[in-house]
Motif scaffolding. Structure first.
Motif, PDB file in Angstrom:
ATOM      1  N   PRO A  49       0.720  -1.181  -0.024  1.00 37.40           N
ATOM      2  CA  PRO A  49      -0.076  -0.111  -0.059  1.00 37.40           C
ATOM      3  C   PRO A  49       0.870   1.137  -0.159  1.00 37.40           C
ATOM      4  O   PRO A  49       2.008   1.318   0.586  1.00 37.40           O
ATOM      5  N   HIS A  50       0.498   2.463  -0.739  1.00 35.92           N
ATOM      6  CA  HIS A  50       1.098   3.584  -0.916  1.00 35.92           C
ATOM      7  C   HIS A  50       0.048   4.779  -0.549  1.00 35.92           C
ATOM      8  O   HIS A  50      -1.034   4.354  -0.980  1.00 35.92           O
ATOM      9  N   SER A  51       0.483   5.912  -0.368  1.00 33.68           N
ATOM     10  CA  SER A  51      -0.349   6.902  -0.349  1.00 33.68           C
ATOM     11  C   SER A  51       0.211   8.033  -1.168  1.00 33.68           C
ATOM     12  O   SER A  51       1.452   8.349  -1.537  1.00 33.68           O
ATOM     13  N   CYS A  85       4.518   9.862   0.193  1.00 29.96           N
ATOM     14  CA  CYS A  85       3.649   8.716   0.808  1.00 29.96           C
ATOM     15  C   CYS A  85       3.838   9.016   2.244  1.00 29.96           C
ATOM     16  O   CYS A  85       4.853   8.910   2.735  1.00 29.96           O
ATOM     17  N   CYS A  93       9.279   4.096   2.452  1.00 30.41           N
ATOM     18  CA  CYS A  93       7.961   5.101   1.870  1.00 30.41           C
ATOM     19  C   CYS A  93       8.228   6.584   2.304  1.00 30.41           C
ATOM     20  O   CYS A  93       7.951   7.336   1.487  1.00 30.41           O
ATOM     21  N   MET A  96       9.666   8.149  -0.762  1.00 31.51           N
ATOM     22  CA  MET A  96       8.803   8.523  -1.792  1.00 31.51           C
ATOM     23  C   MET A  96       7.943   9.757  -2.121  1.00 31.51           C
ATOM     24  O   MET A  96       7.512  10.220  -1.097  1.00 31.51           O
TER      25      MET A  96
END
Ligand SMILES: [Cu+2]
Length: 105
Positions: A49-51, A85, A93, A96
């Protein structure tokens, strides 16, 4: 970037971006739009999962592999904004990040 054909009526221009997220980078890492554009982002995580988070626009959208998430927002603030992220599942993350550049009209 302006060569993307837009078959939408002549109202608010909409920019559709497919944003791939995978350990540990976004692609594209740079999104350039104009003030007043509506940007539709489809966040596509490839592995974990990433945001997609932009503080100045109060956006924080999370997606999981196999379940892309599409959202849109109006680019009403010109400037250069960092998107990143904000998940803490994996330390990587933190690295990112990308840039949303909103050109003043
Ligand atoms: Cu992530």
């Amino acid at each position: 970037m302006s060569s993307v054909a837009a078959a939408t009526p002549a109202q608010t221009p909409k920019r559709e971006i497919v944003l791939d997220a995978k350990k540990f980078a976004f692609s594209p890492a740079k999104i350039e739009v104009f003030e007043g554009d509506v940007v539709q982002v489809t966040l596509v995580p490839a592995d974990i999962p990433h945001s997609f988070t932009i503080d100045a626009y109060k956006i924080a959208k999370r997606a999981e592999p196999g379940k892309p998430v599409t959202f849109e927002f109006l680019c009403d603030k010109p400037g250069t904004f960092r998107f990143y992220c904000n998940l803490t599942i994996d330390d990587g993350c933190k690295k990112m990040a990308g840039e949303l550049i909103v050109q003043k009209k």
